[in-house]
Design a protein around this motif. Structure first.
Motif, PDB file in Angstrom:
ATOM      1  N   TRP A  49       8.676  -1.686 -11.363  1.00  0.00           N
ATOM      2  CA  TRP A  49       8.656  -2.125  -9.976  1.00  0.00           C
ATOM      3  C   TRP A  49       9.928  -2.828  -9.497  1.00  0.00           C
ATOM      4  O   TRP A  49      10.292  -2.704  -8.325  1.00  0.00           O
ATOM      5  CB  TRP A  49       7.468  -3.064  -9.741  1.00  0.00           C
ATOM      6  N   THR A  72      -0.567   7.505  -1.503  1.00  0.00           N
ATOM      7  CA  THR A  72      -1.847   7.436  -2.214  1.00  0.00           C
ATOM      8  C   THR A  72      -2.846   6.491  -1.570  1.00  0.00           C
ATOM      9  O   THR A  72      -4.031   6.514  -1.915  1.00  0.00           O
ATOM     10  CB  THR A  72      -1.615   6.979  -3.659  1.00  0.00           C
ATOM     11  N   ARG A  82       0.850  -1.186   0.000  1.00  0.00           N
ATOM     12  CA  ARG A  82       0.000   0.000   0.000  1.00  0.00           C
ATOM     13  C   ARG A  82       0.889   1.240   0.000  1.00  0.00           C
ATOM     14  O   ARG A  82       1.654   1.463   0.926  1.00  0.00           O
ATOM     15  CB  ARG A  82      -0.934   0.008   1.206  1.00  0.00           C
ATOM     16  N   ASN A  83       0.779   2.013  -1.061  1.00  0.00           N
ATOM     17  CA  ASN A  83       1.557   3.239  -1.171  1.00  0.00           C
ATOM     18  C   ASN A  83       1.124   4.189  -0.059  1.00  0.00           C
ATOM     19  O   ASN A  83      -0.041   4.577   0.008  1.00  0.00           O
ATOM     20  CB  ASN A  83       1.325   3.869  -2.549  1.00  0.00           C
ATOM     21  N   GLU A 116      -0.140  -1.204  -4.907  1.00  0.00           N
ATOM     22  CA  GLU A 116       0.720  -1.118  -6.075  1.00  0.00           C
ATOM     23  C   GLU A 116       1.686  -2.296  -6.078  1.00  0.00           C
ATOM     24  O   GLU A 116       1.875  -2.970  -5.069  1.00  0.00           O
ATOM     25  CB  GLU A 116       1.525   0.187  -6.058  1.00  0.00           C
TER      26      GLU A 116
END
Length: 356
Positions: free
Chosen positions: A337, A132, A128-129, A136
């Motif tokens: 990534w 934001t 979880r970013n 991701e």
């Protein structure tokens, strides 16, 4: 990457606390309560690990981004292998791809959502970013591609965070349709779940502080406290040959719990997939991978055992996902990534298909 609010979802049974260990581990934790966390990753890791303590299967938000362009074929040569009942020479060999519907595909379409079991704590893979609050990572991009193919909408996903040890149970009880969570395909697991073709090649490796005298998965582990996730292939490796390490007192539900313990000086090393460990080393500059990978393993998308129509459909998604050479969706996801922490990879593993 845009986000969308998730719909309400039933609560699930609570999982063991993410930072709860054995009585011996708890005593050590008390004695070392003032241990200093190394790096910013320690604080973030602890917060995420505690978040998982709230439940074994946590409904996460749905989110999306641009749909990945599909290619025509995967790189390399797909290999067909003979497979007989009980034969496990090539556990990563899967069913031939197909775009046809079937009972499990139809059930997902009627629901209108793909339910995916993922990780929310593995940096670069499924996390979880914090800026934001959206999920991701490399695995998340693949989930979106599956949803786009089946439902025509990469946002049509309900994400559920699943501890390492609960991946197969979540498939068996129907809590999720798929598990896309850095899950290694091996002979034991193909008896418990059905898998797609391989979408990534990894290997087990040791993660330890840079100042540690540990040199890898060898006798330098003798007498050391080694953390490992229950239900992982790393646990199986230690069970087969621990090199004198104490790991049974430091086995935890989630792999990220090991990084937290390492940062708290509650363990001396972690054994896990190098793909995951590279992301953790990127979070915490005080730790590094030691030695070389001592296994070769392949990640696959897991579904409930016997859901063959869903396996074939996912394999078709992967044909398209690999296609396009350097501009394939797979390579674009890799560059976004993973390339910074796992450089030098030129493409995905070629698929293997069963012929028997």
């Amino acid at each position: 990457m845009s986000g969308a609010k998730s719909s309400a979802d039933p609560a699930h049974p609570a999982a063991p606390g993410a930072t709860t260990g054995t009585p011996d581990g708890a005593r050590r934790a008390g004695r070392r309560g003032a241990a200093r966390l190394r790096g910013w990753g320690g604080v973030a890791g602890m917060a995420l690990a505690l978040a998982l303590a709230a439940g074994a299967l946590v409904p996460l938000t749905r989110h999306g981004g641009e749909a990945a362009a599909a290619g025509l074929a995967g790189p390399g040569t797909a290999r067909a292998v003979q497979a007989k009942a009980g034969d496990c020479a090539d556990p990563e060999a899967s069913l031939a791809p197909s775009g046809a519907d079937g009972p499990n595909i139809e059930a997902i379409k009627q629901r209108g959502k793909l339910i995916a079991g993922v990780d929310q704590n593995s940096f670069r893979w499924g996390y979880r970013n914090p800026a934001t609050r959206t999920l991701e990572g490399f695995d998340i991009d693949l989930v979106k591609a599956i949803a786009k193919n089946i439902l025509g909408d990469e946002n049509a996903v309900i994400y559920r965070a699943i501890p390492t040890s609960q991946r197969i149970p979540a498939l068996r009880n129907g809590t999720v349709d798929v598990v896309v969570r850095t899950m290694t395909v091996n002979c034991a697991r193909v008896q418990q779940a059905s898998f797609s073709t391989a979408y990534f090649e990894a290997g087990q490796q040791v993660l330890a502080p840079k100042t540690s005298a540990i040199t890898g998965f060898d006798d330098s582990l003798k007498g050391k406290r080694v953390c490992v996730a229950a239900g992982s292939t790393a646990f199986d490796a230690l069970k087969a040959n621990a090199h004198g390490a104490d790991y049974q007192d430091f086995t935890v539900p989630n792999q990220l719990d090991c990084l937290v313990r390492l940062q708290q000086n509650l363990v001396d090393a972690v054994v896990t997939d190098n793909a995951l460990a590279a992301g953790q080393a990127a979070q915490d500059p005080a730790v590094q991978l030691k030695g070389s990978p001592f296994t070769t393993e392949y990640y696959g998308v897991a579904v409930k055992l016997g859901n063959t129509d869903l396996v074939r459909r996912i394999n078709q998604v992967l044909v398209d996902y690999r296609g396009g050479g350097d501009n394939s969706p797979w390579m674009r996801a890799y560059r976004q990534w993973l390339a910074a922490d796992l450089p030098g990879i030129t493409g995905p593993p070629a698929p293997k298909y069963r012929t028997g």
